[in-house]
Scaffold this motif. Structure first.
Motif, mmCIF file in Angstrom:
data_model
loop_
_atom_site.group_PDB
_atom_site.id
_atom_site.type_symbol
_atom_site.label_atom_id
_atom_site.label_comp_id
_atom_site.label_asym_id
_atom_site.label_seq_id
_atom_site.Cartn_x
_atom_site.Cartn_y
_atom_site.Cartn_z
ATOM 1 N N THR A 89 0.854 -1.194 0.000
ATOM 2 C CA THR A 89 0.000 0.000 0.000
ATOM 3 C C THR A 89 0.889 1.243 0.000
ATOM 4 O O THR A 89 2.061 1.200 0.402
ATOM 5 C CB THR A 89 -0.904 0.066 1.247
ATOM 6 N N THR B 58 2.152 1.984 3.535
ATOM 7 C CA THR B 58 3.281 1.150 3.957
ATOM 8 C C THR B 58 4.584 1.636 3.320
ATOM 9 O O THR B 58 5.614 1.758 3.984
ATOM 10 C CB THR B 58 3.024 -0.328 3.565
ATOM 11 N N ALA C 258 -4.296 3.409 2.492
ATOM 12 C CA ALA C 258 -4.538 1.962 2.530
ATOM 13 C C ALA C 258 -4.641 1.355 1.132
ATOM 14 O O ALA C 258 -4.881 0.149 0.994
ATOM 15 C CB ALA C 258 -5.819 1.685 3.318
ATOM 16 N N GLN C 259 -4.483 2.173 0.099
ATOM 17 C CA GLN C 259 -4.657 1.666 -1.259
ATOM 18 C C GLN C 259 -3.323 1.317 -1.930
ATOM 19 O O GLN C 259 -2.264 1.771 -1.503
ATOM 20 C CB GLN C 259 -5.435 2.690 -2.091
ATOM 21 N N TYR C 260 -3.436 0.537 -3.015
ATOM 22 C CA TYR C 260 -2.271 0.086 -3.768
ATOM 23 C C TYR C 260 -2.055 0.987 -4.989
ATOM 24 O O TYR C 260 -2.996 1.620 -5.462
ATOM 25 C CB TYR C 260 -2.485 -1.365 -4.207
#
Ligand code: SF4
Ligand code: MG
Length: 324
Positions: free
Chosen positions: A108, A111, A149-151
Motif C-alpha cells: 500500500t 506502507t 490503505a490503497q495500492y
C-alpha cells in the motif's frame, strides 16, 4: 556557504571491449539552494547520465572518470556505495519518468511511505504515518487518510506521479533530481504536475535539477537551463535569456522545433526540424560535435572543438565558433 551543488568537469565513461565511450565530458554547472536548473537536450545527449551520476547510480562498467560533484560542499565522486546510501532518498531524492520505478505494486501507499521514512529517520509508525498523510496532502491527494490503505494500481497515472513526488519529499531533501517527471502523462496533467513541483520546490526552498527533452517544460519551471549535446553542455544561462535569445545553433534548432504556442509566442505552428540525429557515442564527430547537423557551420567547425565562453553581458555561456 557552499552552493547546494557544484558539478565540475564531470566525465562519465563506459569501457567496452574495443574502446572507452565517453558519455559525459567536461560538464560543469552550479545549482544554488532554492534554484531550479533544467538539463535539456535530445535523447542520448547525456542528461540522464549526468543526473544519475550525482547520485552515483551509473550502472557498471560505467563510471565517473573525471571531475567532482560537490554537494553541500562535500565531493560525492569518490564516495563508496556505503557512504552514498544514506544520502539517497534523504538529502537528495530522485523522481523518475515511470512511477513504478519508485512504487512497489504489492505494498500500500501508506506502507511504502512509512517504510521510506523509517529507513531514514527514527520515527514511530504513528509519527511516520502523520508525516506521510501531511505530505500526501501537500501534493493534493484527496482524502489522504483513506488513500494510504490503497495500492498503486488504484490511482490514475497523474495521481501516481503525485505520490512519487510525495515520497521524494518525505525527508524534506535539499535537492530533487527529476528525470522527465511528466513525459508519460497527458498534456493537461503534465502542466498540473509541473506547477505542483514548482510550488513545492519554492515552498520548501529545495534545489531542483529537472531533466527533460522539452524546452517548454524548462521554460515553465526553471530559473536557469543547460543545453546538452553529445555529452557536453553547449549553452547555459538564465532560462529567460536562453529561451528568448538562444545563442547556440542547436538551442535555436530545439526552439524552432517547439510548437510556437508552447513558448507563449505568436507563431505559425509549423514544426521546424533539426536535420539528422544525435551522434552515437561510438563515433562522435570531430571538432564541434554538432557540425554535421549545423546549418551555419564554417570550415573550422569540423576541426576545432569550441569552448564554452560568455556571450555579451547576459550571463549566458555558449560553445560555438560563431558566438561573439
Ligand atoms: Fe555550428 Fe560551428 Fe557553432 Fe558548432 S561551432 S554550432 S558547427 S557554427
Ligand atoms: Mg534520459
Amino acid at each position: 556557504a557552499a552552493p547546494l551543488l557544484e558539478v565540475k568537469n564531470l566525465e562519465v565513461s563506459f569501457p567496452t571491449k574495443t574502446k572507452t565511450l565517453v558519455a559525459v565530458r567536461d560538464v560543469s554547472f552550479t545549482l544554488h539552494r532554492g534554484e531550479r536548473l533544467g538539463l535539456v537536450g535530445e535523447s542520448g545527449a547525456g542528461k540522464s547520465i549526468t543526473g544519475f551520476s550525482i547520485l552515483k547510480l551509473i550502472s557498471r562498467p560505467g563510471r565517473i572518470s573525471g571531475g567532482s560533484i560537490l554537494f553541500e560542499g562535500r565531493d560525492l565522486a569518490p564516495l563508496s556505495e556505503q557512504e552514498m546510501r544514506p544520502l539517497r532518498g534523504d538529502r537528495i531524492s530522485m523522481i523518475f519518468q515511470d512511477p513504478m520505478m519508485t512504487l512497489n505494486p504489492v505494498l500500500t501507499i501508506g506502507t511504502q511511505m512509512v517504510e521510506t521514512l523509517q529507513a531514514h529517520r527514527r520515527l514511530s509508525r504513528r509519527e511516520a504515518q502523520d508525516i506521510a498523510i501531511e505530505t500526501l496532502r501537500a501534493v493534493r491527494i484527496p482524502s489522504p487518510e483513506k488513500r494510504m490503505a490503497q495500492y498503486p494500481h488504484q490511482f490514475s497515472g497523474g495521481m501516481r506521479q503525485r505520490i512519487v513526488i510525495a515520497i521524494a519529499l518525505l525527508t524534506r531533501p535539499s535537492l530533487i533530481i527529476a528525470d522527465e517527471p511528466t513525459t508519460a502523462l497527458d498534456v493537461t496533467i503534465q502542466a498540473e504536475i509541473l506547477d505542483l513541483l514548482l510550488e513545492l520546490a519554492e515552498h520548501e526552498g529545495m534545489g531542483l535539477l529537472l531533466i527533460t527533452h522539452d524546452l517548454a517544460v524548462v521554460s515553465q519551471v526553471t530559473d536557469r537551463v543547460a543545453v546538452m549535446y553529445a555529452g557536453r553542455i553547449v549553452e547555459i544561462g538564465p532560462t529567460e535569456q536562453v529561451v528568448h535569445a538562444p545563442q547556440h545553433p542547436y538551442t535555436q534548432g530545439l526552439l524552432a522545433a517547439l510548437p510556437q504556442t508552447h513558448a507563449g509566442e505568436p507563431g505559425t505552428g509549423r514544426l521546424a526540424q533539426i536535420h539528422g540525429i544525435m551522434p552515437s557515442l561510438y563515433n562522435t564527430p570531430t571538432g564541434c560535435a554538432f557540425h554535421p547537423r549545423c546549418p551555419v557551420r564554417i570550415h573550422a567547425c569540423s576541426e576545432d572543438a569550441p569552448a564554452l565562453r560568455p556571450c555579451g553581458q547576459t550571463g549566458v555561456l555558449a560553445a560555438c565558433h560563431l558566438v561573439e
